[in-house]
Design a protein around this motif. Structure first.
Motif, PDB file in Angstrom:
ATOM      1  N   SER A  47       0.826  -1.215   0.000  1.00  0.00           N
ATOM      2  CA  SER A  47       0.000   0.000   0.000  1.00  0.00           C
ATOM      3  C   SER A  47       0.858   1.262   0.000  1.00  0.00           C
ATOM      4  N   ARG A  48       2.175   1.071  -0.152  1.00  0.00           N
ATOM      5  CA  ARG A  48       3.131   2.181  -0.221  1.00  0.00           C
ATOM      6  C   ARG A  48       3.182   2.971   1.076  1.00  0.00           C
ATOM      7  N   ARG A  49       2.997   2.248   2.181  1.00  0.00           N
ATOM      8  CA  ARG A  49       3.084   2.871   3.502  1.00  0.00           C
ATOM      9  C   ARG A  49       4.469   2.649   4.094  1.00  0.00           C
ATOM     10  N   LYS A  50       5.081   3.732   4.546  1.00  0.00           N
ATOM     11  CA  LYS A  50       6.404   3.622   5.162  1.00  0.00           C
ATOM     12  C   LYS A  50       6.251   2.910   6.509  1.00  0.00           C
ATOM     13  N   THR A  51       6.855   1.738   6.600  1.00  0.00           N
ATOM     14  CA  THR A  51       6.586   0.827   7.718  1.00  0.00           C
ATOM     15  C   THR A  51       7.883   0.251   8.263  1.00  0.00           C
ATOM     16  N   VAL A  52       7.935   0.102   9.572  1.00  0.00           N
ATOM     17  CA  VAL A  52       9.034  -0.625  10.209  1.00  0.00           C
ATOM     18  C   VAL A  52       8.444  -1.807  10.975  1.00  0.00           C
ATOM     19  N   LEU A  53       9.077  -2.953  10.810  1.00  0.00           N
ATOM     20  CA  LEU A  53       8.659  -4.177  11.509  1.00  0.00           C
ATOM     21  C   LEU A  53       9.756  -4.574  12.487  1.00  0.00           C
ATOM     22  N   PHE A  54       9.399  -4.687  13.765  1.00  0.00           N
ATOM     23  CA  PHE A  54      10.345  -5.110  14.790  1.00  0.00           C
ATOM     24  C   PHE A  54      10.138  -6.586  15.100  1.00  0.00           C
TER      25      PHE A  54
END
Length: 301
Positions: free
Chosen positions: A24-31
């Motif tokens: 969805s072109r969302r700036k995301t960080v996964l921990f």
């Protein structure tokens, strides 16, 4: 840089959140600190095209797929602290990095606290399991036991009976079953043992028998055990998220918690069976809900 979303938890729910947000072109960080609840599990079942896969291999494939999406970054570390500042979530990681995000999703899952039985850890994940739907096929037609110290004993033994006709239930000294429930089980050939268990006996993770405090013993080749579930992380509590009656994070139909901007999904909700495919699906739904919230904010007058 301000991120659209920070995802805490790299299990199937969190991974699918990151995948859908990335697409969805969302700036995301996964921990992901790689401390999974199912660390003892060597095979995961019930996920089409991946039946029998090693959970760590599934994670490797999923993270590799996330690499195709430039807006997603994976941080293989733990989040130490989360706060809220000027409408943004501030996450501090173990290595000292600080991340700012508009939305936060908790996919931290839960921890299993096993009954206090001698050697139980040796057998858990090898011949004793928590989910009949996940591991019942592998244990089919064997002499099995259901070991439960809580109120779900009757339900669990009924479900487990689907995979074997040679089944007993052990309540480890607890009076959990009503006279009616015992009568129903015994009418189906399921013997109820209420005596306290002294120890579990077997070799190399393969259960052989259950010994009781009286000295009596019964031969069993495995079975199902009912752990106590607790939140794997205290982050939700520190942020003021409400819990449901089972101890899971409470959400509405859009996966929103009672705290503005915080969503939750997967096993951390403790809202149903703990299965990989269901957690992944819940993560997908949560990502869609987060994306919808961000879109509405964009067009808000």
């Amino acid at each position: 840089m301000i991120l659209d979303c920070a995802v805490i938890g790299g299990g199937p729910a969190g991974l699918n959140v990151a995948l859908v947000l990335g697409r969805s072109r969302r700036k995301t960080v996964l921990f992901d600190d790689n401390q999974p609840r199912n660390a003892v599990t060597s095979e995961s079942h019930g996920f089409m095209t991946r039946d029998g896969i090693d959970p760590q291999e599934l994670k490797r494939i999923a993270q590799e797929e996330l690499g195709k999406y430039p807006d997603v970054q994976v941080e293989k570390q733990r989040v130490l602290d989360v706060g809220k500042k000027e409408g943004l979530f501030e996450l501090k990681a173990v290595d000292g990095k600080v991340f700012l995000a508009k939305k936060l999703i908790l996919a931290t899952g839960f921890k299993e606290v096993l009954p206090d039985l001698e050697r139980v850890e040796e057998f858990y994940g090898k011949s004793l399991f928590s989910c009949p739907f996940c591991d019942g096929w592998e244990m089919r037609d064997r002499p099995l036991a259901v070991i439960s110290e809580n109120e779900n004993a009757f339900h669990l033994v009924k479900v487990a009976s689907n995979w074997t006709d040679d089944l007993i239930v052990c309540t480890n000294g607890k009076a959990l079953l009503s006279a009616e429930e015992r009568s129903i089980l015994e009418s189906k050939g399921i013997q109820v043992y209420t005596e306290k268990i002294a120890r579990l006996v077997g070799n190399h993770g393969a259960l052989e028998k259950i010994e009781f405090e009286s000295g009596a013993a019964i031969l069993r080749e495995g079975g199902f055990i009912a752990p106590h579930w607790v939140q794997a992380s205290d982050i939700s509590a520190s942020l003021g998220c409400k819990l449901n009656a089972l101890g899971g994070i409470e959400t509405d139909g859009m996966k929103r918690t009672n705290v503005e901007g915080i969503f939750a999904c997967g096993d951390t909700l403790m809202a149903g069976p703990s299965q990989l495919i269901m957690a992944a699906a819940d993560g997908s739904m949560a990502a869609i809900c987060i994306n919808a919230a961000l879109i509405e904010e964009k067009f808000k007058q």
